[in-house]
Design a protein around this motif. Structure first.
Motif, PDB file in Angstrom:
ATOM      1  N   LEU A  72      40.231  58.625  46.979  1.00  0.00           N
ATOM      2  CA  LEU A  72      38.652  57.538  47.010  1.00  0.00           C
ATOM      3  C   LEU A  72      39.326  56.592  45.807  1.00  0.00           C
ATOM      4  O   LEU A  72      39.750  56.380  44.913  1.00  0.00           O
ATOM      5  N   ASN A  73      39.237  55.358  46.913  1.00  0.00           N
ATOM      6  CA  ASN A  73      39.889  54.543  45.716  1.00  0.00           C
ATOM      7  C   ASN A  73      39.319  52.830  46.857  1.00  0.00           C
ATOM      8  O   ASN A  73      38.805  52.906  47.560  1.00  0.00           O
ATOM      9  N   CYS A  74      39.361  51.513  46.265  1.00  0.00           N
ATOM     10  CA  CYS A  74      40.026  50.085  46.667  1.00  0.00           C
ATOM     11  C   CYS A  74      41.165  49.987  46.086  1.00  0.00           C
ATOM     12  O   CYS A  74      41.151  49.312  44.875  1.00  0.00           O
ATOM     13  N   LYS A  75      42.249  49.913  47.771  1.00  0.00           N
ATOM     14  CA  LYS A  75      43.989  49.652  47.408  1.00  0.00           C
ATOM     15  C   LYS A  75      43.767  48.287  46.735  1.00  0.00           C
ATOM     16  O   LYS A  75      44.515  47.816  45.815  1.00  0.00           O
ATOM     17  N   SER A 124      45.419  44.100  39.983  1.00  0.00           N
ATOM     18  CA  SER A 124      46.900  44.765  39.139  1.00  0.00           C
ATOM     19  C   SER A 124      48.080  44.547  40.380  1.00  0.00           C
ATOM     20  O   SER A 124      48.850  44.283  40.172  1.00  0.00           O
ATOM     21  N   ARG A 125      47.990  45.449  40.660  1.00  0.00           N
ATOM     22  CA  ARG A 125      48.919  46.390  41.339  1.00  0.00           C
ATOM     23  C   ARG A 125      49.491  45.716  42.738  1.00  0.00           C
ATOM     24  O   ARG A 125      49.915  45.677  43.373  1.00  0.00           O
ATOM     25  N   LYS A 126      48.004  45.593  43.396  1.00  0.00           N
ATOM     26  CA  LYS A 126      48.064  44.425  44.743  1.00  0.00           C
ATOM     27  C   LYS A 126      46.829  43.180  44.543  1.00  0.00           C
ATOM     28  O   LYS A 126      46.133  43.934  45.220  1.00  0.00           O
ATOM     29  N   PRO A 127      47.361  42.596  44.124  1.00  0.00           N
ATOM     30  CA  PRO A 127      46.667  41.432  43.922  1.00  0.00           C
ATOM     31  C   PRO A 127      46.233  40.806  45.699  1.00  0.00           C
ATOM     32  O   PRO A 127      47.138  41.466  46.462  1.00  0.00           O
ATOM     33  N   GLU A 142      47.266  39.291  53.608  1.00  0.00           N
ATOM     34  CA  GLU A 142      48.081  41.087  54.555  1.00  0.00           C
ATOM     35  C   GLU A 142      46.803  41.500  54.043  1.00  0.00           C
ATOM     36  O   GLU A 142      46.645  42.626  54.993  1.00  0.00           O
ATOM     37  N   THR A 143      46.568  41.475  52.916  1.00  0.00           N
ATOM     38  CA  THR A 143      45.686  42.725  51.603  1.00  0.00           C
ATOM     39  C   THR A 143      44.331  42.565  52.716  1.00  0.00           C
ATOM     40  O   THR A 143      43.463  43.841  53.043  1.00  0.00           O
ATOM     41  N   VAL A 144      43.490  41.152  52.799  1.00  0.00           N
ATOM     42  CA  VAL A 144      42.573  41.317  54.154  1.00  0.00           C
ATOM     43  C   VAL A 144      43.142  41.981  55.140  1.00  0.00           C
ATOM     44  O   VAL A 144      41.424  42.476  55.575  1.00  0.00           O
TER      45      VAL A 144
END
Ligand code: UT7
Length: 337
Positions: A200-203, A207-210, A214-216
């Motif tokens: 259960l998370n929001c990746k 700070s680990r994955k600004p 790509e993240t979007v």
């Protein structure tokens, strides 16, 4: 002299007007009302829509906190200048920083209060209530405002049927003041297990994955949950910790007037009630109308059902959520509404 306890002396709440029904969701993803109601107990949830003061911003979590706390202050006849501390539990703050509690402090004119956010996902309100109570019990402060609020729609992927059916937006708030009449917060058991992060998370966005293109594109700013695994942990841990706090305080389900559980899934709530021997009429539930508002669920139950509580009622609060975090709090209600 009798011990100083932290009493809840008033409640306020706010849910946005827009109702996202199961029917509307079934036009957005492959689902249906029958599945959602039977698997979760949810019929509709509220969604915060609209733009903020800045043309490129939406209304944030602070907007809901403001309405909830303004109602609280009005009901309790409290001058905002008398508030010592404001705690906001949320996983959907207005910004990464500053904290939503700081923004709220300015919005409500609580010029003499300091303020900060606290993040424990669905257990956030329990953690914040236990924290706020310490400042009262120690004699340090006279008025602490504790808010649980989330705009979950800001981190939900409305093409993912496993998450979008559950969550909604809302805010609830309580005022904590000292009492020596024996009511108020009696005890709490709070727990964490960081190995649960994978379920259960929001990746991205931390700070680990600004944030990046790509993240979007990979939809990593949305809430992710492995529902069935979380369900399994939630059922056993919420029930166990509720049983544990009864045992620790030498009371049984017969001594409890109300269970006020985090509203994540009706089946998790039913299992908790059964485990501590409470009949359904002693369980506060509004999940069918608001869904899972994360940190908002427990104070929104207080808000909805305030008139049912009587001074001296024994109340058990229980929650389970991301982290994992979970816990239970034993409260004696302090007033007749
Ligand atoms: O708030 C704190 C943390 N969160 C929670 O406590 C939530 C805990 N989890 C849950 O409440 C439940 O796991 C959910 C409600 C999220 C899902 O219910 P479930 O009974 O655990 O379903 P599942 O994920 O095991 O999926 C069962 C089936 C799957 O189909 P197949 O693979 O058996 O063919 C899913 O694809 O149900 C399907 N499914 C759906 N069907 C219709 C999953 N979501 C939906 C949907 N509508 N919305």
């Amino acid at each position: 002299m009798n011990k100083i306890n932290a009493a809840i002396t008033g409640v306020g709440g706010y849910v946005p007007e827009y109702r996202l029904t199961n029917e509307e969701l079934s036009k957005m993803v492959e689902t249906n009302d029958e599945w959602i109601v039977s698997r979760t107990g949810i019929s509709e949830r509220r969604i915060l829509k609209g733009l903020g003061d800045h043309p490129d911003e939406q209304l944030g979590t602070s907007h809901m906190c403001k309405f909830a706390v303004e109602e609280l202050l009005k009901k309790t006849n409290t001058n905002p200048l008398d508030i010592d501390l404001i705690l906001v539990a949320t996983v959907t703050p207005d910004y990464i920083f500053p904290s939503t509690a700081n923004i709220l402090q300015d919005m409500i004119g609580a010029k003499n209060a300091w303020s900060y956010d606290l993040q424990a996902a669905c257990s956030g309100f329990l953690y914040a209530l236990a924290t706020g109570a310490q400042f009262i019990e120690s004699g340090k402060y006279k008025k602490v405002v504790v808010v649980g609020a989330d705009k979950m729609s800001s981190i939900i992927d409305y093409t993912d049927r496993k998450t979008c059916i559950i969550f909604g937006d809302g805010a609830g708030a309580v005022l904590l003041e000292p009492t020596t009449d024996g009511t108020g917060v009696q005890d709490f058991i709070l727990k964490s297990d960081g190995s649960g992060v994978q379920y259960l998370n929001c990746k991205a966005g931390g700070s680990r994955k600004p944030a990046s293109i790509e993240t979007v594109q990979n939809k990593e700013h949305y809430a992710f949950q492995e529902g069935a695994t979380v369900f399994k942990y939630a059922v056993s841990n919420m029930a166990n910790v509720s049983a544990e706090i009864l045992l620790k305080n030498n009371i049984t389900g017969n001594d409890v007037q109300w269970l006020v559980p985090h509203q994540a899934n009706k089946r998790i709530i039913d299992a908790t009630a059964e485990r501590i021997g409470l009949s359904p009429d002693k369980v506060m539930m509004n999940i069918e109308r608001y869904g899972n508002t994360t940190a908002g669920t427990i104070p929104l139950c207080f808000w909805d059902f305030e008139k049912k509580f009587k001074k001296g009622d024994n109340i058990i609060l229980a929650a389970f959520g991301g982290g994992f975090t979970w816990g239970s709090l034993y409260l004696k209600w302090s007033y007749n509404a």
